[in-house]
Scaffold this active site. Structure first.
Site, mmCIF file in Angstrom:
data_model
loop_
_atom_site.group_PDB
_atom_site.id
_atom_site.type_symbol
_atom_site.label_atom_id
_atom_site.label_comp_id
_atom_site.label_asym_id
_atom_site.label_seq_id
_atom_site.Cartn_x
_atom_site.Cartn_y
_atom_site.Cartn_z
ATOM 1 N N GLY A 69 0.126 -13.561 -9.196
ATOM 2 C CA GLY A 69 -1.052 -13.817 -10.000
ATOM 3 C C GLY A 69 -1.983 -12.621 -10.039
ATOM 4 O O GLY A 69 -3.182 -12.762 -9.842
ATOM 5 N N HIS A 70 -1.409 -11.445 -10.298
ATOM 6 C CA HIS A 70 -2.197 -10.225 -10.392
ATOM 7 C C HIS A 70 -1.394 -9.134 -11.095
ATOM 8 O O HIS A 70 -0.213 -9.301 -11.369
ATOM 9 C CB HIS A 70 -2.643 -9.743 -9.005
ATOM 10 C CG HIS A 70 -1.510 -9.417 -8.093
ATOM 11 N ND1 HIS A 70 -0.982 -10.345 -7.210
ATOM 12 C CD2 HIS A 70 -0.786 -8.290 -7.927
ATOM 13 C CE1 HIS A 70 0.015 -9.783 -6.546
ATOM 14 N NE2 HIS A 70 0.152 -8.537 -6.958
#
Length: 139
Positions: free
Chosen positions: A56-57
């Site tokens: 999630g990045h």
């Protein structure tokens, strides 16, 4: 930092080879040989509860090889326009993720281990952790 303009199509699954013997298999990863960067950091994801998502990045500079050392999981890569899901389930295959792409890992099988080979040591300033900020940088 300036975000790299790579796309999901710049990522690929690499066969990092497997040597067979009667007593098992071995896969070797060598800096700047069968991996296009020098590994500065190695980490593992394991015991991920069912239904959880990791990652999630995005990164400005960091490159990664993601390997299913055991079990299976999916990696979703996103360039702000295109999304691609890659399923990893063999320890001799690595997903090469280039800089500037959003990534998420999910769908972990029971007992799976995700091994990540990274081109840089941890630097918080290399991360974009908010998806809307990532989309702004991609414009």
């Amino acid at each position: 930092m300036k975000l790299k303009r790579n796309t999901v199509f710049d990522c690929s699954v690499i066969d990092i080879s497997k040597v067979h013997s009667e007593s098992g298999n071995i896969t070797v990863v060598e800096n700047n040989k069968n991996i296009p960067f020098a590994v500065e950091r190695i980490y593992y994801l394991y015991d991920v509860p069912g239904g959880e998502t990791r990652g999630g990045h995005a990164h400005y500079e960091l490159e990664q090889y993601i390997i299913a050392a055991s079990g299976s999981f999916d990696v979703i890569i996103d360039d702000g326009i295109n999304r691609k899901t890659v399923s990893l389930n063999r320890p001799n295959l690595a997903l090469h993720i280039v800089p500037g792409l959003w990534r998420e890992l999910n769908n972990f099988s029971s007992g799976s281990i995700s091994m990540v080979l990274a081109s840089h040591v941890f630097e918080e300033s290399d991360y974009i952790r908010d998806y809307n900020s990532f989309l702004e940088y991609r414009k």
